[in-house]
Design an enzyme around this catalytic site. Sequence first.
Site, PDB file in Angstrom:
ATOM      1  N   GLU A   2      32.222 -29.131  18.446  1.00  0.00           N
ATOM      2  CA  GLU A   2      33.379 -29.824  19.018  1.00  0.00           C
ATOM      3  C   GLU A   2      33.945 -29.516  17.637  1.00  0.00           C
ATOM      4  O   GLU A   2      35.593 -29.541  18.916  1.00  0.00           O
ATOM      5  CB  GLU A   2      32.974 -30.947  18.920  1.00  0.00           C
ATOM      6  CG  GLU A   2      33.940 -32.257  19.338  1.00  0.00           C
ATOM      7  CD  GLU A   2      33.737 -33.657  18.651  1.00  0.00           C
ATOM      8  OE1 GLU A   2      32.817 -34.219  18.431  1.00  0.00           O
ATOM      9  OE2 GLU A   2      35.334 -34.078  18.491  1.00  0.00           O
ATOM     10  N   SER A  41      25.099 -35.106  15.124  1.00  0.00           N
ATOM     11  CA  SER A  41      25.335 -35.741  13.983  1.00  0.00           C
ATOM     12  C   SER A  41      25.528 -37.416  13.803  1.00  0.00           C
ATOM     13  O   SER A  41      25.452 -38.359  13.110  1.00  0.00           O
ATOM     14  CB  SER A  41      27.347 -35.567  13.799  1.00  0.00           C
ATOM     15  OG  SER A  41      28.055 -35.842  14.339  1.00  0.00           O
TER      16      SER A  41
END
Length: 278
Positions: free
Chosen positions: A122, A218
Amino acid sequence: MEIKLASNYGFCFGVKRAIKIAEDYKNSATMGPLIHNQDEINRLKNDFNVGLYTNLSDVKENDTVIIRTHGIPKNDLKNLRKLNAKVINATCPFVTTPQQIVKKMSSEGYSILIFGDADHPEVKGVQSYGEDQDDVHIILEPSDLEKITFKNNKIATVAQTTKKKEKYLEIVNALILKNKEVRVFNTICDATFENQDAARELSKEVDIMIVIGGKNSSNTKQLHSICIENCPDSYLIENENELDINWFLNKKLCGITAGASTPDWIIQQVVNKIKSFN
Ligand code: F3S
């Protein structure tokens, strides 16, 4: 032993949306893993023949390519279009937002600061939208600011969607102390926090906490670190095969939460296996 699910857990809006897109485009392939969950990726492969490209060079003309939820770097997208592939964008809209902010602010002469993990897809995608790559900086800690020299005297900052707001505030505070103009964009995704708040509450009352999700996700890792603060017997697992019956000895209440990329069917299998230990 009793089992209690967190009041919020599992799939977020962006992941549900990406999976629906992949199911709608049978026989396509995704650029990088669609989401951080190998079991769900296997299901999409088996049931919908959705494959995976690891390299741009694998893509051929007229292939249908789905962009994953975390997005891809700007140049990869450009190259895909050049290859005449049919590009279906499943990037989560909450990830597209920081990409567009970085693009706009750097075109207006702002230095860019990203609070995030430089190795995360990302963040790599968001970073790629900066006009001057030498003036896009990525940090994880406020102390990292000391190593940075911004090219401009105005700074725009965004955060990786899964980061903690408290840490972002620390970074913003440190930035303001040393710079005249700081534009702060809160790009942190609330879906993550709803799951985190619920996990925090539940982990306070249970004897053991099971966190289900990808070990490279994450937000799953963050859920686990929150749970462990309140409940030392907190375990991160990807599926029911990783459960160990010994963890549950003498435990009365087991809490369960799951990361934003964890499908309900995996959660159900974990619940069933824990029930079988009774
Ligand atoms: Fe999107 Fe937030 Fe999920 S950024 S992919 S809705 S955790």
